[in-house]
Design a protein around this motif. Structure first.
Motif, PDB file in Angstrom:
ATOM      1  N   VAL A   1     -26.044  -5.679   0.357  1.00 40.11           N
ATOM      2  CA  VAL A   1     -24.766  -5.216   0.932  1.00 40.11           C
ATOM      3  C   VAL A   1     -24.798  -5.528   2.424  1.00 40.11           C
ATOM      4  O   VAL A   1     -25.519  -4.892   3.186  1.00 40.11           O
ATOM      5  N   LEU A   2     -24.026  -6.506   2.837  1.00 36.56           N
ATOM      6  CA  LEU A   2     -24.074  -6.998   4.214  1.00 36.56           C
ATOM      7  C   LEU A   2     -23.187  -6.170   5.146  1.00 36.56           C
ATOM      8  O   LEU A   2     -22.263  -5.496   4.687  1.00 36.56           O
ATOM      9  N   PRO A   3     -23.454  -6.224   6.460  1.00 36.66           N
ATOM     10  CA  PRO A   3     -22.542  -5.585   7.416  1.00 36.66           C
ATOM     11  C   PRO A   3     -21.115  -6.120   7.260  1.00 36.66           C
ATOM     12  O   PRO A   3     -20.915  -7.265   6.854  1.00 36.66           O
ATOM     13  N   PHE A   4     -20.145  -5.297   7.574  1.00 34.92           N
ATOM     14  CA  PHE A   4     -18.704  -5.602   7.483  1.00 34.92           C
ATOM     15  C   PHE A   4     -18.205  -5.681   6.039  1.00 34.92           C
ATOM     16  O   PHE A   4     -17.082  -6.091   5.796  1.00 34.92           O
ATOM     17  N   THR A   5     -19.037  -5.262   5.066  1.00 33.79           N
ATOM     18  CA  THR A   5     -18.561  -5.219   3.682  1.00 33.79           C
ATOM     19  C   THR A   5     -17.438  -4.187   3.569  1.00 33.79           C
ATOM     20  O   THR A   5     -17.547  -3.092   4.099  1.00 33.79           O
ATOM     21  N   ALA A   6     -16.364  -4.539   2.877  1.00 32.54           N
ATOM     22  CA  ALA A   6     -15.194  -3.665   2.647  1.00 32.54           C
ATOM     23  C   ALA A   6     -14.391  -3.378   3.919  1.00 32.54           C
ATOM     24  O   ALA A   6     -13.586  -2.468   3.950  1.00 32.54           O
ATOM     25  N   TRP A   7     -14.612  -4.182   4.972  1.00 33.92           N
ATOM     26  CA  TRP A   7     -13.807  -4.040   6.184  1.00 33.92           C
ATOM     27  C   TRP A   7     -12.515  -4.840   6.037  1.00 33.92           C
ATOM     28  O   TRP A   7     -12.509  -5.912   5.411  1.00 33.92           O
TER      29      TRP A   7
ATOM     30  N   LYS B   1      -6.496  -3.777  18.868  1.00 34.58           N
ATOM     31  CA  LYS B   1      -6.256  -4.363  20.189  1.00 34.58           C
ATOM     32  C   LYS B   1      -7.306  -3.892  21.188  1.00 34.58           C
ATOM     33  O   LYS B   1      -7.813  -2.786  21.085  1.00 34.58           O
ATOM     34  N   LYS B   2      -7.597  -4.764  22.149  1.00 30.59           N
ATOM     35  CA  LYS B   2      -8.484  -4.453  23.294  1.00 30.59           C
ATOM     36  C   LYS B   2      -9.915  -4.121  22.877  1.00 30.59           C
ATOM     37  O   LYS B   2     -10.650  -3.464  23.607  1.00 30.59           O
TER      38      LYS B   2
ATOM     39  N   ASP C   1      -8.871   2.488   8.314  1.00 34.50           N
ATOM     40  CA  ASP C   1      -9.225   1.916   6.999  1.00 34.50           C
ATOM     41  C   ASP C   1     -10.702   1.541   6.895  1.00 34.50           C
ATOM     42  O   ASP C   1     -11.083   0.741   6.038  1.00 34.50           O
ATOM     43  N   ILE C   2     -11.531   2.111   7.758  1.00 32.93           N
ATOM     44  CA  ILE C   2     -12.974   1.832   7.724  1.00 32.93           C
ATOM     45  C   ILE C   2     -13.713   3.148   7.480  1.00 32.93           C
ATOM     46  O   ILE C   2     -13.530   4.119   8.213  1.00 32.93           O
ATOM     47  N   ARG C   3     -14.542   3.168   6.456  1.00 35.06           N
ATOM     48  CA  ARG C   3     -15.229   4.399   6.044  1.00 35.06           C
ATOM     49  C   ARG C   3     -16.412   4.682   6.973  1.00 35.06           C
ATOM     50  O   ARG C   3     -17.293   3.838   7.148  1.00 35.06           O
TER      51      ARG C   3
ATOM     52  N   LYS D   1      -9.975  -7.617   6.818  1.00 37.28           N
ATOM     53  CA  LYS D   1     -10.275  -8.963   7.333  1.00 37.28           C
ATOM     54  C   LYS D   1      -9.851  -9.125   8.799  1.00 37.28           C
ATOM     55  O   LYS D   1     -10.573  -9.714   9.602  1.00 37.28           O
ATOM     56  N   ASP D   2      -8.675  -8.587   9.147  1.00 38.76           N
ATOM     57  CA  ASP D   2      -8.186  -8.743  10.524  1.00 38.76           C
ATOM     58  C   ASP D   2      -9.098  -8.051  11.524  1.00 38.76           C
ATOM     59  O   ASP D   2      -9.281  -8.509  12.655  1.00 38.76           O
TER      60      ASP D   2
END
Length: 516
Positions: free
Chosen positions: A94-100, A76-77, A302-304, A102-103
């Protein structure tokens, strides 16, 4: 002369006032509100009213807040972020936002571009920067992004390209447009450093709202001339302007405030600290008066990532943790009545059995009405206490670096639930005023500066490298609000890079100084 310290926890918001000798004048606890802002305002109003001091003599105000952490966890925000990676075509696999999640990608817009640029691992040029390529990308993104993350391949060795891109962005979008450069945030490791930089960029709106809200709350109470600082996650402070550049550094500042506060209250610089709140318990280690730093990549929402984080273990055990019996087995938490403990716990006339009720039944604590828990079977209460001990013992074992028994300083409002003896602990200290150790830690903190870079000792001597890193760390400390003459070196960490043929070393330097 007075200092105000406020720390926002998951259950309570604590506010304290210290005098110029760092003596505690007054402290209050008020429930953390859903919007957080109201809880801060209430705590501030109450502590000023009850302390009855001359507000014109308040010189400093410090805030430790969970708002950046909450924004990432709750999605949020957050700002819409554009990611510019300097390293095309070498990093296209390996592109940005890989393994991020989805939301999270949807929340941040998912805009990214791979452009020419970057360096090799030995500092040689991988690709030249193309100004026109950047400018045409910025025209395309006009109105689509609110913040930009700039990430260069091996910018931890050389970051001039990242800084050039930052200048180009602010030429096109204006000086105030928020830009995050990865070389100033993360460590070695492209994807983890990129992730940390994207999160930092995403927090620009949250930190703006937080800082302005705190300043407004102070002004509402008639405090107009105090120096305002935010707590960062190494147990030190940063100025408002610095916090706006690096909002990610506020993540996990709550536990580090408690660890620093515990060090001050117990007058111990090397020990293990257990901070028991209403919902969770945090365990950390003090080394020379500062929290031990994590040496591994840390997941945030949940982001490394690999930016600087304290080495903390959190356990779902607090003063409001709910006690249940399932199929004859006792379970504690991880859910908690939280800030509603004064309505829902048995000792306060509620109907939920909590760890606080057990502590009162066994005579460990004197809160609420003990007659309301007399019906609890003593043998059952002792079994619950054994389970509480077991949860704490397991967490302590995970933090130990040897099999020897450790000294433990216990702080936090929920510390009444901790048994008098714990296996693996040689000496247990329950600090006086430990219930507000977090706010005290926020108030007594110094300003720090840290710099990390890969240096190649065969090209630049170790002495020159150390001097360069220290000078850059001092600049960071001054930017964060430290007085230059008071800054001293507190930590040097050297990590040789085995894969590099020319004696390359990752050098991390930390300095601290006094606030203005």
């Amino acid at each position: 002369m007075y200092k105000i310290g406020i720390d926002v926890g998951g259950t309570n918001t604590d506010a304290i006032i210290l005098d110029e000798h760092r003596h505690l004048i007054h402290s209050v606890k008020s429930p953390t509100s859903l919007d957080i802002k109201t809880g801060i305002e209430t705590a501030l109003r109450n502590v000023l009213k009850e302390a009855n001091i001359d507000k014109t003599k308040i010189t400093h105000a410090m805030l430790g807040t969970t708002q950046c952490t909450n924004a990432i966890v709750e999605r949020k925000k957050l700002a819409r972020v554009g990611v510019i990676r300097l390293g095309y075509p070498a990093t296209a696999s390996v592109l940005p936002f890989t393994a991020w999640p989805k939301d999270m990608v949807e929340e941040l817009s998912g805009n990214y571009a791979l452009v020419h640029g970057g360096y090799e691992y030995d500092g040689q040029l991988l690709g030249a920067l193309d100004d026109n390529e950047i400018k045409s990308l910025l025209e395309e993104w006009q109105g689509k992004v609110e913040s930009i993350a700039v990430v260069g391949v091996f910018s931890s060795i050389k970051n001039d390209q990242e800084l050039k891109v930052r200048d180009l962005i602010q030429e096109v979008y204006g000086e105030e447009f928020p830009v995050s450069c990865s070389s100033l945030i993360g460590s070695v490791g492209l994807i983890e450093r990129e992730n940390a930089t994207i999160l930092n960029a995403a927090l620009c709106k949250v930190i703006e709202t937080t800082t302005q809200g705190f300043i407004h709350a102070l002004e509402e109470e008639g405090i107009a001339n105090a120096e305002v600082y935010l707590c960062q996650n190494d147990g030190t402070l940063m100025s408002i302007e610095y916090a706006k550049q690096f909002p990610i550094l506020t993540i996990a500042c709550g536990p580090t405030n408690s660890i620093r506060g515990a060090s001050y209250l117990a007058q111990i610089k090397n020990t293990m600290v257990l901070d028991v709140g209403g919902t969770t318990s945090d365990i950390g280690v003090l080394q020379d008066g500062f929290p031990r730093e994590s040496s591994v990549a840390v997941e945030v929402g949940d982001i490394r990532t690999n930016f600087r984080m304290p080495d903390i273990i959190s356990v779902g055990l607090g003063g409001g943790s709910i006690v249940r019996v399932n199929n004859g087995k006792i379970t504690i938490g991880p859910d908690s009545v939280g800030y509603k403990i004064s309505q829902e716990a048995l000792v306060f006339g509620g109907s939920t059995l909590t760890t606080t009720d057990i502590a009162v039944r066994l005579g460990l604590a004197d809160v609420g009405d003990k007659n309301l828990v007399e019906h609890i079977d003593e043998a059952f209460a002792k079994d619950v206490l054994i389970e509480i001990s077991s949860l704490i013992e397991q967490a302590i074992d995970k933090m130990k670096t040897s099999s020897e028994d450790v000294q433990l300083v216990i702080v936090g409002g929920g510390s009444i639930i901790v048994p008098d003896t714990i296996r693996g602990v040689s000496n247990m200290i329950k600090a006086e005023n430990g219930t507000v150790a977090n706010a005290i830690g926020a108030s007594i903190a110094q300003i720090s500066g840290q710099y990390e870079q890969i240096y190649i000792y065969s090209k630049e001597s170790r002495e020159d490298s150390l001097k360069d890193a220290q000078e850059k760390a001092v600049k960071q400390a001054v930017l964060a609000g430290a007085v230059a003459e008071t800054i001293e070196l507190v930590e040097v960490e050297e990590t040789p890079l085995a894969y590099h043929p020319e004696n390359a070393t990752r050098l991390r330097v930390k300095v601290v100084g006094k606030m203005e």
